[in-house]
Design an enzyme around this catalytic site. Structure first.
Site, PDB file in Angstrom:
ATOM      1  N   ARG A 281      45.707  42.973  37.766  1.00 36.18           N
ATOM      2  CA  ARG A 281      45.146  43.354  36.465  1.00 36.18           C
ATOM      3  C   ARG A 281      43.714  42.883  36.223  1.00 36.18           C
ATOM      4  NH1 ARG A 281      50.003  41.966  32.455  1.00 36.18           N
ATOM      5  NH2 ARG A 281      48.502  42.643  30.926  1.00 36.18           N
TER       6      ARG A 281
ATOM      7  N   PRO B 197      50.876  32.678  36.290  1.00 32.79           N
ATOM      8  CA  PRO B 197      49.960  32.204  35.266  1.00 32.79           C
ATOM      9  C   PRO B 197      50.161  30.947  34.453  1.00 32.79           C
ATOM     10  CG  PRO B 197      50.273  34.540  35.069  1.00 32.79           C
ATOM     11  CD  PRO B 197      51.166  34.039  36.131  1.00 32.79           C
ATOM     12  N   GLU B 198      51.250  30.415  34.100  1.00 32.72           N
ATOM     13  CA  GLU B 198      51.233  29.235  33.224  1.00 32.72           C
ATOM     14  C   GLU B 198      51.166  27.946  34.045  1.00 32.72           C
ATOM     15  OE1 GLU B 198      53.886  29.505  29.715  1.00 32.72           O
ATOM     16  OE2 GLU B 198      54.277  31.536  30.365  1.00 32.72           O
TER      17      GLU B 198
ATOM     18  N   HIS C 128      45.196  44.667  46.230  1.00 32.31           N
ATOM     19  CA  HIS C 128      44.491  44.011  45.121  1.00 32.31           C
ATOM     20  C   HIS C 128      43.742  42.744  45.539  1.00 32.31           C
ATOM     21  CE1 HIS C 128      46.648  46.882  42.735  1.00 32.31           C
ATOM     22  NE2 HIS C 128      47.820  46.333  42.969  1.00 32.31           N
TER      23      HIS C 128
END
Length: 279
Positions: free
Chosen positions: A111, A2-3, A89
Site C-alpha cells: 500500500r 505494523p504495530e 511490491h
DNA sequence: GGAAATGTTTACCG
DNA sequence: CCGGTAAACATTTC
C-alpha cells in the site's frame, strides 16, 4: 507488520540475520519508498556495516558505522524480507554481505504508506522519530507523566492511546485488546477516567503487546510476516479485535463493532461500559 | 460497486 | 497558537 509487536518481531529477525553484515548496495525502486524528509539518497549508506537494530514504537532503524542511520516505518503493509522467492511490491532493495556470503534484503510494501530514509541520530534517535513518545517497554517510559497527559485530554480514550505523541507503539488491534482487558469502553472520555483506570489501560497495553511479541505478533495473512516469511500466532489470542458477534471470553456477551475514525472499534458491551462527559 | 484493512499527515475549525 | 477532528494518501480484497 505494523504495530509494536510486529515491528519488534521484524527487528529481532533483522538482528538475528544481519547484525555485523555489510550493506553493499541500497536502491530505491519506487517513488514513495524514500521518506521525503530523508537527509540523503538511499545509496548514501552503501558500504556501511550494520552495528545495531533499534526500535521506538513503530519506528525501526539500523545503526551503521557512519553518521547516517537507515530508518524504516512499515506503515500499513510494509515488510522486510530476506531472500524472498518473489519481487512482489519490492520498493527498495539492499544487497548485504558477510565474508563470501551475499543476500538480498527487500523492503516490500503493497500500500506504499511505509517508507525508508537515511537520517542522522540525535541522542540515538533518528530525526523523524524525535516527536514520537517513548513506548511502554523503554526503561525511561514515564507512566505517571503519560497518565497525567491522557487525563488532561478531552478525547476518547482510544484516540489518546493511539496518539503516538503520547505513548507510541499501540495501533488499532492492540488498542482494542488493551481496552477489552482493562474493561474500559473505547469511547470513554479520557479526562472522565480516574488515574487508576488510565494506569490499568497502559498496564494492559504492555501486557497484551508483550504476550504478542512472545509469539511473533499478529498475522492475519501474508501481509504481516517476519523477515523469513513466518507468520505470528497472536491472532488466536485476540479477545475483541475482529471478533464481532463472537462471545466475549469473559462474560459471553456478543462482541460489538462500531465505526471509529475510518476504521472500527471492537468491545464487549457488558464488560466495557462507557464513561463520558460532554466537557 | 461499496466498504474495509494492523498508519500517519495535513488541512481545517473553533 | 492550541487542541481536536476529518479527510487524504494507495492498493487490494471481500
Amino acid at each position: 507488520m505494523p504495530e509494536l509487536p510486529e515491528v519488534e518481531t521484524v527487528r529481532r529477525g533483522l538482528e538475528q540475520n544481519l547484525l555485523g553484515w555489510k550493506i553493499q548496495s541500497a536502491t530505491q525502486l519506487h517513488l514513495r519508498a524514500l521518506n521525503p524528509r530523508s537527509e540523503a539518497p538511499l545509496h548514501a549508506i552503501a558500504g556501511t556495516k550494520i552495528l545495531e537494530l533499534r526500535r521506538r514504537g513503530k519506528f525501526l532503524w539500523f545503526v551503521l558505522d557512519r553518521e547516517y542511520a537507515l530508518v524504516a516505518h512499515l506503515g500499513m503493509s510494509g515488510q522486510f524480507l530476506i531472500n524472498p522467492d518473489h519481487d512482489k511490491h519490492t520498493r527498495a532493495l539492499f544487497t548485504v554481505s558477510r565474508g563470501f556470503k551475499r543476500e538480498a534484503l527487500h523492503f516490500n510494501d503493497q500500500r506504499t504508506f511505509g517508507w525508508v530514509s537515511v537520517e542522522t541520530l540525535h541522542d540515538g534517535i533518528p530525526t523523524s522519530a524525535m516527536p514520537i513518545a517513548l513506548d511502554p517497554f523503554e526503561p525511561k517510559f514515564d507512566q505517571e507523566a503519560v497518565i497525567t497527559n491522557i487525563k488532561g485530554r478531552h478525547v476518547k480514550i482510544k484516540t489518546a492511546i493511539l496518539n503516538q505523541n503520547i505513548v507510541s507503539g499501540i495501533g488499532n488491534i492492540y488498542a482494542d485488546e488493551s481496552l477489552w482487558l482493562a474493561k474500559i469502553h473505547p469511547e470513554s472520555t479520557a479526562s472522565a477516567l480516574s488515574r487508576t483506570e488510565i494506569k490499568r489501560v497502559l498496564d494492559c497495553a504492555a501486557d497484551v503487546m508483550s504476550k504478542a511479541i512472545d509469539v511473533g505478533g499478529t498475522s492475519f495473512d501474508e501481509l504481516y510476516i517476519n523477515v523469513n516469511g513466518e507468520s505470528g500466532y497472536f491472532d488466536i489470542s485476540l479477545n475483541a479485535y475482529g471478533q464481532e458477534g463472537e462471545p466475549c471470553p469473559r462474560c459471553g456477551t456478543q462482541i460489538r463493532r462500531i465505526a471509529f475514525a475510518n476504521r472500527s472499534s471492537h468491545f464487549c458491551p457488558r464488560c466495557q461500559k462507557p464513561k463520558v462527559t460532554s466537557k
